[in-house]
Design an enzyme around this catalytic site. Structure first.
Site, PDB file in Angstrom:
ATOM      1  N   GLU A  97      -1.980 -18.329  -4.083  1.00 42.30           N
ATOM      2  CA  GLU A  97      -1.115 -19.507  -3.981  1.00 42.30           C
ATOM      3  C   GLU A  97      -1.881 -20.667  -3.331  1.00 42.30           C
ATOM      4  O   GLU A  97      -1.827 -21.794  -3.785  1.00 42.30           O
ATOM      5  CB  GLU A  97       0.121 -19.136  -3.166  1.00 42.30           C
ATOM      6  CG  GLU A  97       1.294 -20.003  -3.490  1.00 42.30           C
ATOM      7  CD  GLU A  97       2.543 -19.546  -2.755  1.00 42.30           C
ATOM      8  OE1 GLU A  97       2.556 -18.407  -2.251  1.00 42.30           O
ATOM      9  OE2 GLU A  97       3.479 -20.358  -2.679  1.00 42.30           O
ATOM     10  N   ARG A 147      -2.641  -1.250  -0.606  1.00 42.22           N
ATOM     11  CA  ARG A 147      -1.466  -0.412  -0.896  1.00 42.22           C
ATOM     12  C   ARG A 147      -1.594   0.315  -2.224  1.00 42.22           C
ATOM     13  O   ARG A 147      -1.028   1.391  -2.419  1.00 42.22           O
ATOM     14  CB  ARG A 147      -0.190  -1.258  -0.831  1.00 42.22           C
ATOM     15  CG  ARG A 147       0.191  -1.552   0.616  1.00 42.22           C
ATOM     16  CD  ARG A 147       1.135  -2.698   0.727  1.00 42.22           C
ATOM     17  NE  ARG A 147       0.434  -3.945   0.473  1.00 42.22           N
ATOM     18  CZ  ARG A 147       0.919  -5.137   0.701  1.00 42.22           C
ATOM     19  NH1 ARG A 147       2.122  -5.267   1.168  1.00 42.22           N
ATOM     20  NH2 ARG A 147       0.208  -6.214   0.451  1.00 42.22           N
TER      21      ARG A 147
HETATM   22  P1  AMP Z   1       0.044 -11.796  -7.272  1.00 41.74           P
HETATM   23  O1  AMP Z   1      -1.433 -11.862  -7.405  1.00 41.74           O
HETATM   24  O2  AMP Z   1       0.696 -13.128  -7.062  1.00 41.74           O
HETATM   25  O3  AMP Z   1       0.700 -11.018  -8.402  1.00 41.74           O
HETATM   26  O4  AMP Z   1       0.353 -11.004  -5.915  1.00 41.74           O
HETATM   27  C1  AMP Z   1       0.255  -9.623  -5.872  1.00 41.74           C
HETATM   28  C2  AMP Z   1      -0.440  -9.127  -4.636  1.00 41.74           C
HETATM   29  O5  AMP Z   1      -0.001  -9.804  -3.464  1.00 41.74           O
HETATM   30  C3  AMP Z   1      -0.121  -7.673  -4.431  1.00 41.74           C
HETATM   31  O6  AMP Z   1      -1.302  -6.991  -3.990  1.00 41.74           O
HETATM   32  C4  AMP Z   1       0.971  -7.663  -3.382  1.00 41.74           C
HETATM   33  O7  AMP Z   1       0.805  -6.598  -2.481  1.00 41.74           O
HETATM   34  C5  AMP Z   1       0.883  -9.005  -2.685  1.00 41.74           C
HETATM   35  N1  AMP Z   1       2.169  -9.729  -2.645  1.00 41.74           N
HETATM   36  C6  AMP Z   1       2.485 -10.872  -3.305  1.00 41.74           C
HETATM   37  N2  AMP Z   1       3.732 -11.288  -3.046  1.00 41.74           N
HETATM   38  C7  AMP Z   1       4.265 -10.360  -2.206  1.00 41.74           C
HETATM   39  C8  AMP Z   1       5.553 -10.189  -1.588  1.00 41.74           C
HETATM   40  N3  AMP Z   1       6.565 -11.075  -1.779  1.00 41.74           N
HETATM   41  N4  AMP Z   1       5.746  -9.107  -0.794  1.00 41.74           N
HETATM   42  C9  AMP Z   1       4.744  -8.216  -0.607  1.00 41.74           C
HETATM   43  N5  AMP Z   1       3.515  -8.310  -1.151  1.00 41.74           N
HETATM   44  C10 AMP Z   1       3.264  -9.368  -1.948  1.00 41.74           C
END
Ligand code: AMP
Length: 175
Positions: A95, A58
């Site tokens: 996660e 995205r």
């Molecule tokens: P993080 O590494 O935990 O900051 O997660 C960010 C990545 O995971 C991004 O590329 C987001 O597109 C995706 N992502 C994480 N949580 C969500 C969510 N609740 N809704 C949509 N995309 C998410």
């Protein structure tokens, strides 16, 4: 323009307990898409940014439009095995489990002022991995921009603590 209304929330996707913030509805809304791109671009029009790096997938859609408006080049940060040239690679924690990301070693030159783009920042694991890669390639990461921040997960703060200012357009409580 209320961007929040253009974002669709799908509960329990991809697994139970996750509120998935789906930006395909925003991308499909001409006015909301333009507004989001303009809002991410505006503070950086005169910052001398010469590269925009987008995180697959995205971040490519938003990052391409933002690079065009900043008259900057675009650098794809991709999942492992997708880039044909010599790459830098980084593994980062999700996660559950680990993921990896790559960029071409010659995607930018030492000291290039670079803006990082993704749709959403949650725990910041993905963005921190991206900052790590960009810095290894010699980038000066001057900003990171996201449509959505989930501040309770602390990712934006992590990126700020690493010395990269964060811009985001909307926030959602929880995760
Ligand atoms: P993080 O590494 O935990 O900051 O997660 C960010 C990545 O995971 C991004 O590329 C987001 O597109 C995706 N992502 C994480 N949580 C969500 C969510 N609740 N809704 C949509 N995309 C998410």
């Amino acid at each position: 323009m209320n961007l929040i209304q253009a974002i669709r929330t799908i509960p329990d996707y991809p697994k139970k307990g996750i509120m998935f913030r789906d930006i395909t509805t925003l991308l499909g809304d001409a006015e909301a898409f333009r507004h989001a791109v303009d809002a991410l671009v505006d503070p950086f029009r005169n910052e001398g940014i010469t590269k925009v790096a987008g995180i697959e997938a995205r971040g490519f859609i938003l990052g391409g439009a933002i690079a065009y408006h900043l008259k900057a080049g675009f650098v794809p940060l991709r999942k492992r095995g997708k880039l044909p040239g010599e790459t830098y690679a980084v593994e980062y924690a999700l996660e559950y489990g680990v993921d990896s990301m790559e960029m071409h070693r010659d995607a930018l030159i030492e000291g290039e002022r670079t803006m990082l783009i993704d749709d959403l920042i949650a725990t910041g694991g993905t963005a921190m991995a991206a900052v790590d890669l960009l810095r290894r390639a010699g980038a000066e990461v001057v900003a990171a921009g996201f449509v959505i921040d989930l501040p309770e997960l602390g990712g934006a703060q992590k990126v700020i603590d690493a010395g990269v200012p964060v811009s985001s357009l909307v926030t959602f409580a929880g995760h």
